[in-house]
Design an enzyme around this catalytic site. Sequence first.
Site, PDB file in Angstrom:
ATOM      1  N   LYS A 129       0.812  -1.212   0.000  1.00 62.49           N
ATOM      2  CA  LYS A 129       0.000   0.000   0.000  1.00 62.49           C
ATOM      3  C   LYS A 129       0.848   1.266   0.000  1.00 62.49           C
ATOM      4  CE  LYS A 129      -0.718   0.343   5.022  1.00 62.49           C
ATOM      5  NZ  LYS A 129      -0.014   1.618   5.206  1.00 62.49           N
ATOM      6  N   THR A 130       1.957   1.262   0.762  1.00 64.33           N
ATOM      7  CA  THR A 130       2.799   2.465   0.806  1.00 64.33           C
ATOM      8  C   THR A 130       3.395   2.739  -0.567  1.00 64.33           C
ATOM      9  OG1 THR A 130       3.344   1.941   3.104  1.00 64.33           O
ATOM     10  CG2 THR A 130       4.718   3.576   2.015  1.00 64.33           C
ATOM     11  N   ASP A 147      -3.790   7.527   4.566  1.00 62.92           N
ATOM     12  CA  ASP A 147      -3.307   6.165   4.790  1.00 62.92           C
ATOM     13  C   ASP A 147      -4.037   5.567   5.996  1.00 62.92           C
ATOM     14  OD1 ASP A 147      -1.793   3.886   4.530  1.00 62.92           O
ATOM     15  OD2 ASP A 147      -0.009   4.722   5.498  1.00 62.92           O
ATOM     16  N   GLU A 148      -4.139   4.245   6.051  1.00 62.32           N
ATOM     17  CA  GLU A 148      -4.784   3.535   7.173  1.00 62.32           C
ATOM     18  C   GLU A 148      -6.185   4.096   7.451  1.00 62.32           C
ATOM     19  OE1 GLU A 148      -3.416   0.950   8.150  1.00 62.32           O
ATOM     20  OE2 GLU A 148      -1.240   1.129   8.269  1.00 62.32           O
ATOM     21  N   GLN A 180      -8.159  -5.062   8.974  1.00 67.99           N
ATOM     22  CA  GLN A 180      -7.158  -4.699   9.981  1.00 67.99           C
ATOM     23  C   GLN A 180      -7.645  -3.545  10.860  1.00 67.99           C
ATOM     24  OE1 GLN A 180      -2.853  -5.060   8.777  1.00 67.99           O
ATOM     25  NE2 GLN A 180      -3.728  -5.040   6.723  1.00 67.99           N
ATOM     26  N   ARG A 225       1.544 -11.094  10.237  1.00 64.33           N
ATOM     27  CA  ARG A 225       2.865 -10.513  10.527  1.00 64.33           C
ATOM     28  C   ARG A 225       3.974 -11.480  10.121  1.00 64.33           C
ATOM     29  NH1 ARG A 225       1.428  -6.222   9.730  1.00 64.33           N
ATOM     30  NH2 ARG A 225      -0.518  -7.296   9.223  1.00 64.33           N
TER      31      ARG A 225
END
Length: 680
Positions: free
Chosen positions: A33-34, A220-221, A251, A615
């Site tokens: 995503k970044t 973002d997020e 998430q 993770r």
Amino acid sequence: MAVDLSKLNPPQREAAGHGGGPILVLAGAGSGKTRVITFRIANLLAQGIPARAICAVTFTNKAAEEMRERIGHLLNDKKVADELTIGTFHALGLQILRYERKALGLPRGFAIYDQSDQLGALREAMRHLHDGDRRYDVKAIQTRISLAKNAFIGPEEYKGNPADDYDAMTVQVYPKYQETLRSCAAFDFDDLIVEPVRLFQKDAEVKRRWSERFHYVMVDEFQDTNKAQLRMVQELVSMHGNLCVVGDDDQSIYSWRGADPTNILTFDRLFPGAKIVKLEQNYRSTKSILTAANEVIGNNKDRHGKTLWSQLGDGELITHAVAKTPEDEAKWIANEIRRLVKEGRRWSDIAILYRSNIQSKIVEEELRTAEVPYVMYGGQQFFERKEVKDVIAYMRVALNPRDELALRRVLNYPARGIGATTVDKLVLHAQANQKTLWEALGEAEAAGVHGGAKTAIGEFVEIVKKLGNAFESGHNVVESTKNMIEDIKLYDDLKQAAASMSAAQRRIDNVTGLLNSLERWAAKGKGNRELAAYLRALSLDSGDDSKREGGDKIVMTTLHGAKGLEFPVCFMIGLEEELLPHARTLNPQATDVMDADHATDVSEERRLCYVGITRAQRKLYLTRACTRISRGRAMQRTPSRFLLEIPDELLEIRDLGEEARQQVPADEVKNFFANFNFDD
């Protein structure tokens, strides 16, 4: 200046190349995503959009700086990247408030209260109302006020549940708390979002100015946004609709602090005509890990459907280790980590994840016994350490004597004989004469303060004035602050208060760290007039930014703290009902949103489990104990429902009790029989 979007996969390319209008990028865990956000910003700049017109909002300062660095590298132009507005919601709100301070009637040196400042102001408000009733957890009241503010419920409108003692107390404390903030020309973190929105809604010119300034807005997020943050975004894009948000509803794990997952679930209704792009290719984990994650999260009903996939191959099976007790679980984990390192893993490749901090103690003990180096995330942040905050408080008072909370913090620190009775006299004098506490210090005798206390007040005032004059006249900030530290004999106090010289040195080193930070700030050519803004920025430093490199050590963190991280090997421990999902989610009547373990509902607990699983890059361990001690008794434990949702073919079952029984400790047996003489 062209940007090569062919480096992206097709959905990433579609998102990065999107022009105007709203777009939701549903970015599954590890899907890059970044990369999409940075390429999108670089692409807009390449198309001639000025850097000043682009605003990207993140949730941590670390994420903001990484984004800026990546854009600069992508464009090979650091100067253009530095011109972009990239930062947290709170930093953006602060920028707006600073620019619009005249419209809000604010002084130049207004203060920002971080959480510890807020708690101090609340304790003071409660002391006035109920003589500091210690039955109440101040943090629980602060959380209620925070949630109310983010729902745009002011002090006068707050009703709460009259049957709830904490709500009833909040009804009384909230107005007093807000009054304290205003009298000190201060804002708390929530005000940094709420006040700009209120300003936009009442002043069309201010709203137009900022909407025209930021013609392209990125968030973002987005799944972590609350109501107030959503409203800020809506106001900023109201004139053009050029909004790109990136996030993953699977998430969304922060509803306990106000995050509203419906913001991302209903994005297309909030912003009609929105394009939705799904990023489902995962670049982090093996297929077995992703299949487990997909199976678990697929049992949540209210979500955007997506399925993570990977080209990294099936990978190892997930190890499901079953121990008799938590002690056995911890001992096996420590030994397994040592085995992994012996076979070539680095300590820092490995993480231990748990639902509640209370689970970490037994594991820590076993790690120390096994000499496994570890670092825990989620500890106290640098700028939250007492000695650092004390020095900053002196600087804040020197810059703005109206900052009453900072003034109270250092008025008798280091101890100079100005006790609580003296402070009460000064406060009463200030209130009776409609003056600030600082002004009351100059009228100590009139307030009924005499003798040694009056002398101590005079000395304190001189120290603060000396520092303030140094700042005002442009003297070196670091040298001026060092002189103040010498004047108050801070290092002597730290040495006297510490249990050992090494403990004292650690605290002195923390003060040196602050001075070094000031040195770096001054080296950027900043003038003393910008010092107040710098100190405010320190207050905005996000707790999530504590995730620094800790050397070659394994990482221990809660599942909440693990978000945004990844490790080659992960141990998720305590996969049991009442731990994950947390007990309070299984009994809604007992659930308190203010609970320290952040209990919400089972669907969010499932998302938390999904975050933990994703993770892991190459190897995942899921462990549990069959019994745990509860109220002095050994209680049978039930496997977590989330564990049971993972297909059997993905799991390698390890019965640690059975394995222990099958091991024949030959040396121990030999030594035991050596004590007997069988020839007799």
